[in-house]
Write an enzyme that holds these catalytic residues in place. Sequence first.
Site, PDB file in Angstrom:
ATOM      1  N   ASP A 147       1.089  -1.596  -0.008  1.00  0.00           N
ATOM      2  CA  ASP A 147      -0.412  -0.365  -0.031  1.00  0.00           C
ATOM      3  C   ASP A 147       0.699   1.293   0.076  1.00  0.00           C
ATOM      4  O   ASP A 147       2.196   1.239   0.694  1.00  0.00           O
ATOM      5  CB  ASP A 147      -0.866  -0.298   1.115  1.00  0.00           C
TER       6      ASP A 147
ATOM      7  N   ASP B  59     -10.117   2.857   6.259  1.00  0.00           N
ATOM      8  CA  ASP B  59      -8.592   2.981   7.156  1.00  0.00           C
ATOM      9  C   ASP B  59      -8.872   4.165   8.387  1.00  0.00           C
ATOM     10  O   ASP B  59      -9.144   5.549   8.682  1.00  0.00           O
ATOM     11  CB  ASP B  59      -7.541   3.931   6.412  1.00  0.00           C
TER      12      ASP B  59
ATOM     13  N   GLU C 287      -7.963   4.506  12.201  1.00  0.00           N
ATOM     14  CA  GLU C 287      -7.031   4.810  13.241  1.00  0.00           C
ATOM     15  C   GLU C 287      -7.354   6.024  14.191  1.00  0.00           C
ATOM     16  O   GLU C 287      -7.680   6.558  13.909  1.00  0.00           O
ATOM     17  CB  GLU C 287      -5.223   4.411  12.510  1.00  0.00           C
TER      18      GLU C 287
END
Length: 379
Positions: free
Chosen positions: A176, A264, A266
Amino acid sequence: MKPETPDHSRSPESNDHVSTPKHEANERGWQAKATGVDDALRTAVDRVRPAAHRVGQWLAPLIQRLMQWLTPLLQRVQDAPAVRRLRERVAPHVPDSVKNAPRLRSMQVGAGIAAVGIVGLIIGGLAGGDDRDVEEAAMASPMEQKKAENPQTRAETTSGDNTQDAPLGPPVEGIDVSNHNGNIDWKKVAGDNKKFTFVLASDGTDFANPKYSEQYHGAKDAGLIAGAYHFARPDDSDGATQANRFLDIMDYQNDGKTLPPVLDLEVDPNGGSCYDMSVDQMHQWTKAFNDTVKQRTGKDPIIYANPSFWKQCMGSTDTFSNHNLWLAAYEVDSPTVPKGFQDWDFWQYTDKGNVAGVGGNTDINQYKEGIERLKELAG
């Protein structure tokens, strides 16, 4: 003083070692060689361990599926009418002493089922009649057995609608990347046996990767399966707003070469917290993002997270267990799956990988179910 002979052992004093420069040099040489061998062995073990782990991961589900397939098969062989009739004919002629023999009892489940069952199926097949449906079902997979038991689903199967999952294969690797990786030679990446990539498309409400189009389409042109990810910032704007902006930048195409969009998740990079949001608020934000992606693409987004975030900010919820999980876990032989998910699908196992065509370190990932299922996921 008598000369030393084999019959006169040395006294303790005479056993004292007298060191010489030559002897010390030899000792240092041997120590250096031993250290070198030890380092080489450690390096070899470190290199072999991930491969051995991947082989084990590949074999485990195959063995499990084989056992799942064999158990109902053996049971159906036992229950088949032809086998029951054969047992009824044979049983009266077997002496009690033989029936009760320990050796025979230990063989009844194994060899008895296999040998007598196969003969029974052959007899039943020759006799024809209703037994054939049961015998054919006994040779089918568990899913096909359920269809065979239901006349309606059996009719659907014979009508041609009998698609199956792609075959399970050994894990494949990918990377990635983001704008930080700069220019990438994707042909070299493909030549380094990397099969897929995820490219950062957007971050929060305001940032878009200026290298996105070049990186994303460059990967596809080189033959990699590609996907895009959005770095969530729930304190910037609501989930639907960020999802729409992400999809506008991503330009998702259902072309058989594009992985589902990725969310994503986080901790706040500016404070390490959950963006000053409660677990329930994080659930609502994530659901709004996912629902928007599903509405526009028809795909449930892949969720990227690590176990500590999922516990701290999402409360180990199983609300999103139907989504594919991209798990981040470094320097471990096997990652811990967060509560709320049954297993991981993608595993980001290092952020210090060296891949041909990429300058500096990059993230390396593993997809656990093989290239054919990866293609199916991108279909």
